[in-house]
Design a protein around this motif. Structure first.
Motif, PDB file in Angstrom:
ATOM      1  N   UNK A  45       0.832  -1.132   0.042  1.00 27.83           N
ATOM      2  CA  UNK A  45      -0.021   0.050  -0.128  1.00 27.83           C
ATOM      3  C   UNK A  45       0.665   1.183  -0.033  1.00 27.83           C
ATOM      4  N   UNK A  46       1.939   1.182   0.661  1.00 24.32           N
ATOM      5  CA  UNK A  46       2.805   2.383   0.892  1.00 24.32           C
ATOM      6  C   UNK A  46       3.518   2.652  -0.579  1.00 24.32           C
ATOM      7  N   UNK A  47       3.989   1.653  -1.165  1.00 29.01           N
ATOM      8  CA  UNK A  47       4.684   1.525  -2.311  1.00 29.01           C
ATOM      9  C   UNK A  47       4.067   2.042  -3.258  1.00 29.01           C
ATOM     10  N   UNK A  48       2.421   1.660  -3.563  1.00 31.28           N
ATOM     11  CA  UNK A  48       1.590   2.148  -4.620  1.00 31.28           C
ATOM     12  C   UNK A  48       1.296   3.529  -4.230  1.00 31.28           C
ATOM     13  N   UNK A  49       0.806   3.889  -3.248  1.00 26.93           N
ATOM     14  CA  UNK A  49       0.859   5.282  -2.722  1.00 26.93           C
ATOM     15  C   UNK A  49       1.811   6.362  -3.226  1.00 26.93           C
ATOM     16  N   UNK A  50       3.148   5.874  -2.823  1.00 32.87           N
ATOM     17  CA  UNK A  50       4.221   6.749  -3.509  1.00 32.87           C
ATOM     18  C   UNK A  50       4.000   6.967  -4.974  1.00 32.87           C
ATOM     19  N   UNK A  51       3.804   5.820  -5.715  1.00 30.12           N
ATOM     20  CA  UNK A  51       3.863   5.993  -7.117  1.00 30.12           C
ATOM     21  C   UNK A  51       2.662   6.800  -7.689  1.00 30.12           C
ATOM     22  N   UNK A  52       1.735   7.010  -6.812  1.00 25.98           N
ATOM     23  CA  UNK A  52       0.720   7.855  -7.212  1.00 25.98           C
ATOM     24  C   UNK A  52       0.602   9.291  -6.697  1.00 25.98           C
ATOM     25  N   UNK A  53       1.866   9.624  -5.888  1.00 26.93           N
ATOM     26  CA  UNK A  53       1.861  10.855  -5.486  1.00 26.93           C
ATOM     27  C   UNK A  53       2.038  11.932  -6.709  1.00 26.93           C
ATOM     28  N   UNK A  54       1.628  13.325  -6.463  1.00 26.85           N
ATOM     29  CA  UNK A  54       1.667  14.215  -7.341  1.00 26.85           C
ATOM     30  C   UNK A  54       0.417  14.466  -7.897  1.00 26.85           C
ATOM     31  N   UNK A  55       0.062  14.500  -9.062  1.00 32.09           N
ATOM     32  CA  UNK A  55      -0.974  14.798  -9.865  1.00 32.09           C
ATOM     33  C   UNK A  55      -1.928  14.020  -9.220  1.00 32.09           C
ATOM     34  N   UNK A  56      -1.981  12.767  -8.986  1.00 34.25           N
ATOM     35  CA  UNK A  56      -2.804  11.932  -8.448  1.00 34.25           C
ATOM     36  C   UNK A  56      -2.775  11.626  -6.885  1.00 34.25           C
ATOM     37  N   UNK A  57      -2.673  12.675  -6.199  1.00 35.20           N
ATOM     38  CA  UNK A  57      -2.443  12.717  -4.792  1.00 35.20           C
ATOM     39  C   UNK A  57      -3.811  12.032  -4.101  1.00 35.20           C
ATOM     40  N   UNK A  58      -4.695  12.344  -4.426  1.00 30.51           N
ATOM     41  CA  UNK A  58      -5.861  11.940  -3.833  1.00 30.51           C
ATOM     42  C   UNK A  58      -5.877  10.434  -3.712  1.00 30.51           C
ATOM     43  N   UNK A  59      -5.702   9.630  -4.829  1.00 27.68           N
ATOM     44  CA  UNK A  59      -5.416   8.195  -4.835  1.00 27.68           C
ATOM     45  C   UNK A  59      -4.240   7.758  -4.052  1.00 27.68           C
ATOM     46  N   UNK A  60      -3.243   8.570  -3.814  1.00 29.24           N
ATOM     47  CA  UNK A  60      -2.071   8.122  -3.123  1.00 29.24           C
ATOM     48  C   UNK A  60      -2.663   8.073  -1.525  1.00 29.24           C
TER      49      UNK A  60
END
Length: 92
Positions: A45-60
Motif C-alpha cells: 500500500x505504501x509503495x503504490x501510494x508513493x507511485x500515485x503521489x503528485x497529480x494523483x495525490x487523492x488516490x495516493x
C-alpha cells in the motif's frame, strides 16, 4: 548534437521513465490482489501510494489510508508512522 536531436532524446527518455513507472504500478497492484492482510500488504500500500503521489495525490492518500488502517489492525507501528506522515503531506 543539434537542438532537434536533443529534444527528441529528452522526449524519449521521459517517455521511457513514465512507461517504467506504469509497469511498476501495475506489478504492485497485481501483487496486492493476491497479498494476505499482513505487513507485506502494508508495504505494498505504501509503495503504490508513493507511485500515485503528485497529480494523483487523492488516490495516493487512499492507499496511505489503507496502509494506516491495516497497520493499526495488525498492531504494526512501523507501518502506521510512514502511512500517517505521507497521508498528512497531502494536506500541506
Amino acid at each position: 548534437m543539434s537542438k532537434k536531436s536533443l529534444y527528441l532524446l529528452s522526449f524519449l527518455l521521459i517517455s521511457l521513465g513514465a512507461t517504467a513507472q506504469l509497469s511498476q504500478r501495475d506489478s504492485l497492484l497485481n501483487q496486492l490482489k493476491s497479498a494476505k492482510e499482513d505487513t507485506a500488504a502494508v508495504h505494498l500500500y505504501l509503495a503504490i501510494g508513493k507511485l500515485y503521489e503528485g497529480p494523483e495525490g487523492k488516490l495516493a492518500n487512499e492507499y496511505y489510508s489503507r496502509a494506516a488502517t491495516l497497520s493499526n489492525k495488525l498492531n504494526y507501528p512501523k507501518g502506521c508512522l510512514p502511512a500517517y506522515i505521507r497521508y498528512s503531506n497531502y494536506f500541506f
